[in-house]
Design a protein around this motif. Structure first.
Motif, mmCIF file in Angstrom:
data_model
loop_
_atom_site.group_PDB
_atom_site.id
_atom_site.type_symbol
_atom_site.label_atom_id
_atom_site.label_comp_id
_atom_site.label_asym_id
_atom_site.label_seq_id
_atom_site.Cartn_x
_atom_site.Cartn_y
_atom_site.Cartn_z
ATOM 1 N N VAL A 14 0.834 -1.204 0.000
ATOM 2 C CA VAL A 14 0.000 0.000 0.000
ATOM 3 C C VAL A 14 0.867 1.252 0.000
ATOM 4 O O VAL A 14 0.635 2.181 -0.780
ATOM 5 C CB VAL A 14 -0.971 -0.002 1.202
ATOM 6 C CG1 VAL A 14 -1.671 1.340 1.350
ATOM 7 C CG2 VAL A 14 -1.987 -1.116 1.048
ATOM 8 N N ARG A 15 1.880 1.289 0.843
ATOM 9 C CA ARG A 15 2.731 2.473 0.925
ATOM 10 C C ARG A 15 3.520 2.705 -0.361
ATOM 11 O O ARG A 15 3.700 3.842 -0.788
ATOM 12 C CB ARG A 15 3.656 2.368 2.139
ATOM 13 C CG ARG A 15 2.868 2.530 3.429
ATOM 14 C CD ARG A 15 3.722 2.475 4.641
ATOM 15 N NE ARG A 15 2.898 2.690 5.828
ATOM 16 C CZ ARG A 15 3.325 2.535 7.061
ATOM 17 N NH1 ARG A 15 4.571 2.165 7.299
ATOM 18 N NH2 ARG A 15 2.510 2.738 8.072
ATOM 19 N N ALA A 16 4.005 1.628 -0.986
ATOM 20 C CA ALA A 16 4.733 1.773 -2.250
ATOM 21 C C ALA A 16 3.806 2.294 -3.350
ATOM 22 O O ALA A 16 4.193 3.157 -4.146
ATOM 23 C CB ALA A 16 5.350 0.443 -2.656
ATOM 24 N N ALA A 17 2.571 1.791 -3.400
ATOM 25 C CA ALA A 17 1.605 2.252 -4.407
ATOM 26 C C ALA A 17 1.231 3.715 -4.169
ATOM 27 O O ALA A 17 1.113 4.494 -5.119
ATOM 28 C CB ALA A 17 0.367 1.374 -4.392
ATOM 29 N N MET A 18 1.036 4.098 -2.901
ATOM 30 C CA MET A 18 0.719 5.492 -2.585
ATOM 31 C C MET A 18 1.839 6.420 -3.050
ATOM 32 O O MET A 18 1.585 7.473 -3.625
ATOM 33 C CB MET A 18 0.520 5.673 -1.080
ATOM 34 C CG MET A 18 -0.790 5.188 -0.548
ATOM 35 S SD MET A 18 -0.890 5.297 1.249
ATOM 36 C CE MET A 18 -0.171 6.859 1.617
ATOM 37 N N GLU A 19 3.059 6.016 -2.796
ATOM 38 C CA GLU A 19 4.201 6.836 -3.194
ATOM 39 C C GLU A 19 4.311 6.916 -4.715
ATOM 40 O O GLU A 19 4.545 7.984 -5.274
ATOM 41 C CB GLU A 19 5.483 6.242 -2.609
ATOM 42 C CG GLU A 19 6.719 7.054 -2.900
ATOM 43 C CD GLU A 19 7.952 6.451 -2.259
ATOM 44 O OE1 GLU A 19 9.031 6.597 -2.865
ATOM 45 O OE2 GLU A 19 7.843 5.854 -1.188
ATOM 46 N N HIS A 20 4.112 5.799 -5.387
ATOM 47 C CA HIS A 20 4.226 5.785 -6.847
ATOM 48 C C HIS A 20 3.181 6.669 -7.518
ATOM 49 O O HIS A 20 3.487 7.413 -8.449
ATOM 50 C CB HIS A 20 4.110 4.358 -7.370
ATOM 51 C CG HIS A 20 4.144 4.285 -8.860
ATOM 52 N ND1 HIS A 20 5.319 4.389 -9.574
ATOM 53 C CD2 HIS A 20 3.157 4.167 -9.781
ATOM 54 C CE1 HIS A 20 5.044 4.313 -10.862
ATOM 55 N NE2 HIS A 20 3.742 4.178 -11.013
ATOM 56 N N PHE A 21 1.940 6.573 -7.068
ATOM 57 C CA PHE A 21 0.846 7.307 -7.705
ATOM 58 C C PHE A 21 0.587 8.675 -7.082
ATOM 59 O O PHE A 21 -0.380 9.347 -7.434
ATOM 60 C CB PHE A 21 -0.447 6.491 -7.655
ATOM 61 C CG PHE A 21 -0.431 5.289 -8.548
ATOM 62 C CD1 PHE A 21 -0.348 5.412 -9.916
ATOM 63 C CD2 PHE A 21 -0.492 4.024 -8.007
ATOM 64 C CE1 PHE A 21 -0.338 4.306 -10.744
ATOM 65 C CE2 PHE A 21 -0.487 2.899 -8.824
ATOM 66 C CZ PHE A 21 -0.405 3.048 -10.194
ATOM 67 N N ASN A 22 1.427 9.082 -6.120
ATOM 68 C CA ASN A 22 1.221 10.356 -5.416
ATOM 69 C C ASN A 22 -0.182 10.424 -4.815
ATOM 70 O O ASN A 22 -0.840 11.456 -4.859
ATOM 71 C CB ASN A 22 1.461 11.547 -6.345
ATOM 72 C CG ASN A 22 2.857 11.566 -6.891
ATOM 73 O OD1 ASN A 22 3.812 11.225 -6.199
ATOM 74 N ND2 ASN A 22 2.988 11.939 -8.145
ATOM 75 N N PHE A 23 -0.643 9.311 -4.289
ATOM 76 C CA PHE A 23 -1.971 9.243 -3.675
ATOM 77 C C PHE A 23 -1.855 9.727 -2.232
ATOM 78 O O PHE A 23 -1.123 9.152 -1.437
ATOM 79 C CB PHE A 23 -2.498 7.812 -3.711
ATOM 80 C CG PHE A 23 -3.876 7.652 -3.119
ATOM 81 C CD1 PHE A 23 -4.997 7.973 -3.857
ATOM 82 C CD2 PHE A 23 -4.044 7.184 -1.833
ATOM 83 C CE1 PHE A 23 -6.269 7.830 -3.331
ATOM 84 C CE2 PHE A 23 -5.312 7.030 -1.283
ATOM 85 C CZ PHE A 23 -6.427 7.356 -2.035
ATOM 86 N N VAL A 24 -2.571 10.802 -1.916
ATOM 87 C CA VAL A 24 -2.538 11.352 -0.566
ATOM 88 C C VAL A 24 -3.920 11.171 0.047
ATOM 89 O O VAL A 24 -4.875 11.837 -0.362
ATOM 90 C CB VAL A 24 -2.156 12.850 -0.579
ATOM 91 C CG1 VAL A 24 -2.144 13.410 0.832
ATOM 92 C CG2 VAL A 24 -0.820 13.043 -1.267
ATOM 93 N N PRO A 25 -4.061 10.262 1.019
ATOM 94 C CA PRO A 25 -5.373 10.067 1.641
ATOM 95 C C PRO A 25 -5.711 11.248 2.547
ATOM 96 O O PRO A 25 -4.832 11.823 3.183
ATOM 97 C CB PRO A 25 -5.188 8.781 2.454
ATOM 98 C CG PRO A 25 -3.738 8.707 2.739
ATOM 99 C CD PRO A 25 -3.050 9.372 1.582
ATOM 100 N N ASN A 26 -6.983 11.626 2.568
ATOM 101 C CA ASN A 26 -7.389 12.683 3.484
ATOM 102 C C ASN A 26 -8.187 12.081 4.645
ATOM 103 O O ASN A 26 -8.275 10.867 4.776
ATOM 104 C CB ASN A 26 -8.131 13.815 2.762
ATOM 105 C CG ASN A 26 -9.456 13.390 2.174
ATOM 106 O OD1 ASN A 26 -10.062 12.410 2.584
ATOM 107 N ND2 ASN A 26 -9.922 14.143 1.193
ATOM 108 N N GLU A 27 -8.797 12.921 5.458
ATOM 109 C CA GLU A 27 -9.471 12.435 6.668
ATOM 110 C C GLU A 27 -10.865 11.869 6.410
ATOM 111 O O GLU A 27 -11.523 11.425 7.343
ATOM 112 C CB GLU A 27 -9.513 13.521 7.738
ATOM 113 C CG GLU A 27 -10.258 14.768 7.353
ATOM 114 C CD GLU A 27 -9.379 15.799 6.650
ATOM 115 O OE1 GLU A 27 -9.935 16.813 6.222
ATOM 116 O OE2 GLU A 27 -8.170 15.589 6.523
#
Length: 172
Positions: A88-101
C-alpha cells in the motif's frame, strides 16, 4: 522484520497518476508480485463521488493482534500484514496518492470454490463471514497513515467478487 522489497516494474507515468504499478517483494521467502492501479471510474457497488481510486489487487488482509514478541518472531499473520502495508505504501508513493481524513474503502473478497450458478448469485452481495470488516479497515488505515486518528469519516463495504482487491478513495 518487514517484507523484503525487490525491484519494481511499472507501466505508467506516475505524474499522470493513472495506470498500473507492480510491486515485487517476498513474503516468508516466497517471491510475490502484486498489481496496483489508479483510476477514476465509478464503482458499481456504491454511489459516492470520488476523484482518484487506488486499487490494490490482492486478498484483503485483516489487522492481527500484535504482541511484543512479534518484534523478533515472524508469525504468518503479522508477516502478511507487513507485506500488505509495504504494498500500500509503495503504491501510494508511486501514484502520489494522498489520503485525506474522509475515506471510502471497498473490500472485494474472493469467492470460495462452488458451482457456477451459486458463484454468479453471490457476486456483489454482502460478505458476512470472517474476516470482520473492522479488522480489514484497521489494517488499511494503519497502512495509509502513520497516525490514523485523523480519519473522522469513512465509508466501507465488504462484498463477494471473482477477483480479490481493495479500493481506496478520498470522499469529497
Amino acid at each position: 522484520m518487514n517484507s523484503h522489497p525487490m525491484h519494481v516494474s511499472e507501466s505508467t507515468d506516475s505524474r499522470s497518476k493513472e495506470g498500473i504499478y507492480i510491486y515485487q517483494g517476498s513474503l516468508q521467502g516466497e517471491p510475490k508480485e502484486i498489481r496496483t492501479s489508479v483510476h477514476w471510474e465509478p464503482s458499481q457497488y456504491h454511489s459516492y463521488q470520488r476523484d482518484q481510486c487506488l486499487t490494490i489487487w490482492m486478498k484483503p488482509v485483516p489487522k492481527p493482534r500484535e504482541t511484543q514478541k512479534d518484534r523478533w518472531t515472524e508469525r504468518p499473520s503479522v508477516m502478511r500484514f507487513r507485506f500488505f502495508r509495504d504494498v500500500v505504501r509503495a503504491a501510494m508513493e508511486h501514484f502520489n496518492f494522498v489520503p485525506n481524513e474522509e475515506l471510502g474503502l471497498n473490500f472485494y473478497m474472493q469467492m470460495p470454490k462452488m458451482s457456477k450458478t451459486k458463484t454468479a448469485q453471490r457476486v456483489g452481495r454482502p460478505h458476512r463471514v470472517r474476516p470482520d470488516i473492522d479488522n480489514l479497515e484497521k489494517a488499511t488505515l494503519d497502512s495509509l497513515f502513520q497516525e490514523d486518528s485523523v480519519v473522522w469519516r469513512k465509508v466501507s463495504s465488504k462484498v463477494w467478487s471473482y477477483e480479490p482487491r481493495i479500493e481506496i478513495w478520498n470522499l469529497k
